[in-house]
Design a protein around this motif. Structure first.
Motif, PDB file in Angstrom:
ATOM      1  N   GLU A  97       0.807  -1.232   0.000  1.00 21.81           N
ATOM      2  CA  GLU A  97       0.000   0.000   0.000  1.00 21.81           C
ATOM      3  C   GLU A  97       0.836   1.277   0.000  1.00 21.81           C
ATOM      4  O   GLU A  97       0.390   2.326  -0.410  1.00 21.81           O
ATOM      5  CB  GLU A  97      -0.962  -0.024   1.202  1.00 21.81           C
ATOM      6  CG  GLU A  97      -2.085  -1.047   0.989  1.00 21.81           C
ATOM      7  CD  GLU A  97      -3.070  -1.109   2.166  1.00 21.81           C
ATOM      8  OE1 GLU A  97      -3.985  -1.946   2.130  1.00 21.81           O
ATOM      9  OE2 GLU A  97      -2.872  -0.309   3.118  1.00 21.81           O
ATOM     10  N   GLY A  98       2.107   1.177   0.411  1.00 17.11           N
ATOM     11  CA  GLY A  98       2.952   2.371   0.427  1.00 17.11           C
ATOM     12  C   GLY A  98       3.436   2.777  -0.953  1.00 17.11           C
ATOM     13  O   GLY A  98       3.960   3.876  -1.155  1.00 17.11           O
ATOM     14  N   VAL A  99       3.230   1.929  -1.939  1.00 21.99           N
ATOM     15  CA  VAL A  99       3.688   2.233  -3.300  1.00 21.99           C
ATOM     16  C   VAL A  99       2.840   3.363  -3.884  1.00 21.99           C
ATOM     17  O   VAL A  99       1.615   3.299  -3.836  1.00 21.99           O
ATOM     18  CB  VAL A  99       3.608   0.976  -4.193  1.00 21.99           C
ATOM     19  CG1 VAL A  99       3.780   1.338  -5.663  1.00 21.99           C
ATOM     20  CG2 VAL A  99       4.658  -0.040  -3.764  1.00 21.99           C
ATOM     21  N   GLU A 100       3.534   4.393  -4.381  1.00 21.23           N
ATOM     22  CA  GLU A 100       2.819   5.533  -4.976  1.00 21.23           C
ATOM     23  C   GLU A 100       2.676   5.382  -6.494  1.00 21.23           C
ATOM     24  O   GLU A 100       1.693   5.817  -7.080  1.00 21.23           O
ATOM     25  CB  GLU A 100       3.558   6.834  -4.633  1.00 21.23           C
ATOM     26  CG  GLU A 100       3.535   7.169  -3.148  1.00 21.23           C
ATOM     27  CD  GLU A 100       4.484   8.306  -2.776  1.00 21.23           C
ATOM     28  OE1 GLU A 100       4.533   8.640  -1.579  1.00 21.23           O
ATOM     29  OE2 GLU A 100       5.192   8.819  -3.675  1.00 21.23           O
ATOM     30  N   SER A 101       3.705   4.759  -7.112  1.00 15.99           N
ATOM     31  CA  SER A 101       3.594   4.547  -8.571  1.00 15.99           C
ATOM     32  C   SER A 101       4.468   3.373  -8.993  1.00 15.99           C
ATOM     33  O   SER A 101       5.525   3.133  -8.403  1.00 15.99           O
ATOM     34  CB  SER A 101       4.024   5.802  -9.330  1.00 15.99           C
ATOM     35  OG  SER A 101       5.431   5.953  -9.254  1.00 15.99           O
ATOM     36  N   VAL A 102       3.960   2.647 -10.001  1.00 13.88           N
ATOM     37  CA  VAL A 102       4.708   1.540 -10.597  1.00 13.88           C
ATOM     38  C   VAL A 102       4.786   1.795 -12.104  1.00 13.88           C
ATOM     39  O   VAL A 102       3.741   1.950 -12.746  1.00 13.88           O
ATOM     40  CB  VAL A 102       4.002   0.183 -10.411  1.00 13.88           C
ATOM     41  CG1 VAL A 102       4.965  -0.955 -10.705  1.00 13.88           C
ATOM     42  CG2 VAL A 102       3.440   0.038  -9.014  1.00 13.88           C
ATOM     43  N   THR A 103       5.988   1.883 -12.612  1.00 15.21           N
ATOM     44  CA  THR A 103       6.172   2.017 -14.058  1.00 15.21           C
ATOM     45  C   THR A 103       6.585   0.655 -14.597  1.00 15.21           C
ATOM     46  O   THR A 103       7.515   0.034 -14.052  1.00 15.21           O
ATOM     47  CB  THR A 103       7.251   3.065 -14.375  1.00 15.21           C
ATOM     48  OG1 THR A 103       6.808   4.339 -13.880  1.00 15.21           O
ATOM     49  CG2 THR A 103       7.506   3.168 -15.869  1.00 15.21           C
ATOM     50  N   GLN A 104       5.871   0.170 -15.614  1.00 13.31           N
ATOM     51  CA  GLN A 104       6.235  -1.116 -16.211  1.00 13.31           C
ATOM     52  C   GLN A 104       6.609  -0.879 -17.665  1.00 13.31           C
ATOM     53  O   GLN A 104       5.831  -0.296 -18.429  1.00 13.31           O
ATOM     54  CB  GLN A 104       5.087  -2.135 -16.139  1.00 13.31           C
ATOM     55  CG  GLN A 104       5.407  -3.454 -16.816  1.00 13.31           C
ATOM     56  CD  GLN A 104       4.396  -4.556 -16.522  1.00 13.31           C
ATOM     57  OE1 GLN A 104       3.687  -4.499 -15.522  1.00 13.31           O
ATOM     58  NE2 GLN A 104       4.328  -5.556 -17.372  1.00 13.31           N
ATOM     59  N   VAL A 105       7.820  -1.311 -18.041  1.00 16.64           N
ATOM     60  CA  VAL A 105       8.335  -1.110 -19.401  1.00 16.64           C
ATOM     61  C   VAL A 105       8.386  -2.465 -20.091  1.00 16.64           C
ATOM     62  O   VAL A 105       9.240  -3.296 -19.791  1.00 16.64           O
ATOM     63  CB  VAL A 105       9.731  -0.468 -19.383  1.00 16.64           C
ATOM     64  CG1 VAL A 105      10.229  -0.207 -20.809  1.00 16.64           C
ATOM     65  CG2 VAL A 105       9.708   0.830 -18.578  1.00 16.64           C
ATOM     66  N   ASP A 128      -5.312  -1.765 -14.739  1.00 14.99           N
ATOM     67  CA  ASP A 128      -6.278  -0.650 -14.633  1.00 14.99           C
ATOM     68  C   ASP A 128      -6.057   0.181 -13.369  1.00 14.99           C
ATOM     69  O   ASP A 128      -6.772   1.145 -13.120  1.00 14.99           O
ATOM     70  CB  ASP A 128      -7.718  -1.198 -14.631  1.00 14.99           C
ATOM     71  CG  ASP A 128      -8.024  -1.960 -15.921  1.00 14.99           C
ATOM     72  OD1 ASP A 128      -8.684  -3.019 -15.852  1.00 14.99           O
ATOM     73  OD2 ASP A 128      -7.533  -1.518 -16.992  1.00 14.99           O
ATOM     74  N   ASN A 129      -5.076  -0.186 -12.594  1.00 17.90           N
ATOM     75  CA  ASN A 129      -4.812   0.537 -11.342  1.00 17.90           C
ATOM     76  C   ASN A 129      -4.227   1.923 -11.655  1.00 17.90           C
ATOM     77  O   ASN A 129      -3.282   2.019 -12.435  1.00 17.90           O
ATOM     78  CB  ASN A 129      -3.826  -0.269 -10.487  1.00 17.90           C
ATOM     79  CG  ASN A 129      -3.687   0.302  -9.085  1.00 17.90           C
ATOM     80  OD1 ASN A 129      -3.354   1.491  -8.936  1.00 17.90           O
ATOM     81  ND2 ASN A 129      -3.943  -0.518  -8.077  1.00 17.90           N
ATOM     82  N   PRO A 130      -4.763   2.979 -11.092  1.00 21.75           N
ATOM     83  CA  PRO A 130      -4.265   4.336 -11.400  1.00 21.75           C
ATOM     84  C   PRO A 130      -2.797   4.546 -11.044  1.00 21.75           C
ATOM     85  O   PRO A 130      -2.149   5.447 -11.564  1.00 21.75           O
ATOM     86  CB  PRO A 130      -5.176   5.247 -10.585  1.00 21.75           C
ATOM     87  CG  PRO A 130      -5.879   4.385  -9.606  1.00 21.75           C
ATOM     88  CD  PRO A 130      -5.920   3.006 -10.183  1.00 21.75           C
ATOM     89  N   LYS A 131      -2.262   3.671 -10.176  1.00 25.16           N
ATOM     90  CA  LYS A 131      -0.834   3.820  -9.815  1.00 25.16           C
ATOM     91  C   LYS A 131       0.086   3.241 -10.894  1.00 25.16           C
ATOM     92  O   LYS A 131       1.295   3.437 -10.861  1.00 25.16           O
ATOM     93  CB  LYS A 131      -0.556   3.092  -8.499  1.00 25.16           C
ATOM     94  CG  LYS A 131      -1.202   3.699  -7.262  1.00 25.16           C
ATOM     95  CD  LYS A 131      -0.819   2.908  -6.023  1.00 25.16           C
ATOM     96  CE  LYS A 131      -1.428   3.470  -4.743  1.00 25.16           C
ATOM     97  NZ  LYS A 131      -1.031   2.641  -3.547  1.00 25.16           N
ATOM     98  N   ALA A 132      -0.505   2.459 -11.827  1.00 22.50           N
ATOM     99  CA  ALA A 132       0.299   1.753 -12.833  1.00 22.50           C
ATOM    100  C   ALA A 132       0.488   2.626 -14.064  1.00 22.50           C
ATOM    101  O   ALA A 132      -0.462   3.210 -14.585  1.00 22.50           O
ATOM    102  CB  ALA A 132      -0.393   0.451 -13.220  1.00 22.50           C
ATOM    103  N   ASN A 133       1.745   2.717 -14.506  1.00 21.26           N
ATOM    104  CA  ASN A 133       2.103   3.502 -15.704  1.00 21.26           C
ATOM    105  C   ASN A 133       2.801   2.551 -16.668  1.00 21.26           C
ATOM    106  O   ASN A 133       3.932   2.127 -16.417  1.00 21.26           O
ATOM    107  CB  ASN A 133       3.039   4.642 -15.265  1.00 21.26           C
ATOM    108  CG  ASN A 133       3.720   5.301 -16.456  1.00 21.26           C
ATOM    109  OD1 ASN A 133       3.099   5.444 -17.515  1.00 21.26           O
ATOM    110  ND2 ASN A 133       4.984   5.645 -16.303  1.00 21.26           N
TER     111      ASN A 133
END
Ligand code: SAM
Length: 282
Positions: A97-105, A128-133
């Motif tokens: 839950e402490g994760v603010e953003s995850v970028t997946q390349v 679809d999670n808003p934290k996922a980029n």
């Protein structure tokens, strides 16, 4: 008689699967992708002749590749995933839950699309999670051009062949170094060490000049055949690997994350390496 799928990772030995049903097969332009159903392992995905993931045992790999670095770090807010098209790592990272953003390349959009369709429980809505980029690009280019920094970086790549080959190079690891925050940690799938011992030596030699600590931890994944899989570990913070079981258990229990393979005792024990792996770290 149903068709069989023969894994071709090793030229003279390999596992085979009865394909009860082929769900999807295509040459994506990056790699050959096939997804099929098998009585023992459920839905299975393979790329370029190598088993990538199965419904039945995916939790082992995704839990060990995610919760060991995440709980060793203890306060990761920004996470980078390289590869990981099936979405299993993304799913597990977002449980913290402490994760603010995850970028997946991920280099291959079709892997993402077909895994969402045919292996929906891998990503389980994580895309679809808003934290996922999600970035569709070659991971080696991304880490060498990226100006952002991350607390935990996880390379969930194919084997060092085809598009995955660049993710085992010094250029890639230099890019990782550039993208890692102070106190950060990088982990990567680094093959089944009994069968791919040279990958231990090569990765160790390429990571050691860049990080205070280059090492490995391990986990046994049934469909990555040949024994334990070794995960590369690289960080400038020597304390991360030395956390006690009590500290890790405290963090794990506070996270509220439910697992089926990972435990704090396994976390700490996974850094204990067989002698042949230690011998390969030369
Ligand atoms: N768990 C698997 C294993 O240990 O072999 C890996 C699973 S995941 C499907 C591997 C992903 O790496 C694939 O989606 C593939 O498209 C991606 N990939 C391969 N080369 C890449 C590259 N250069 N940049 C980004 N993603 C890449």
């Amino acid at each position: 008689m149903a068709d069989t799928y023969l894994e071709t990772l090793y030229p003279t030995w390999g596992q085979q699967f009865v394909m009860d049903e082929v769900l999807f097969e295509v040459d994506t332009g990056h790699q050959h992708l096939i997804i099929f159903k098998n009585g023992q392992w459920g839905t299975v995905m393979a790329l370029d002749g190598v088993i990538q993931t199965t419904e039945k045992d995916e939790f082992i790999y995704h839990e060990m590749m995610t919760h060991v670095p995440m709980l060793a770090h203890g306060n990761a807010k920004k996470v980078l995933i390289i590869g990981g098209g099936d979405g299993g790592i993304l799913r597990e990272v977002l449980k913290h839950e402490g994760v603010e953003s995850v970028t997946q390349v991920e280099i291959d959009q079709q892997v993402i699309d077909m895994c969402v369709q045919y292996l929906p429980n891998h990503s389980a809505g994580a895309y679809d999670n808003p934290k996922a980029n999600i970035v569709i690009a070659d991971g080696v280019d991304f880490v060498n051009e990226c100006t952002e920094k991350f607390d935990v970086i996880i390379s969930d790549s194919t084997d060092p062949m085809g598009p995955g080959e660049v993710l085992f190079t010094s250029r890639f690891y230099q890019g990782i170094k550039n993208c890692l925050n102070e106190g950060g940690v990088f982990v990567a799938q680094n093959g089944v060490s009994f069968m791919q011992t040279d990958e231990v030596t090569t990765t160790f030699k390429r990571l050691s000049p860049l990080f205070e600590e280059a090492s490995f931890y391990s986990g046994a994944v049934p469909t990555y055949v040949g024994g334990i899989m070794t995960f590369a570990w690289a960080t400038d913070d020597l304390s991360l690997k030395l956390q006690s079981v009590d500290v890790i258990r405290g963090r794990f229990e506070a996270s509220g994350i439910q697992t089926r393979f990972y435990t704090p005792e396994l976390h700490v024990g996974s850094f204990a390496l067989p002698q042949y792996v230690q011998d390969a770290m030369a």
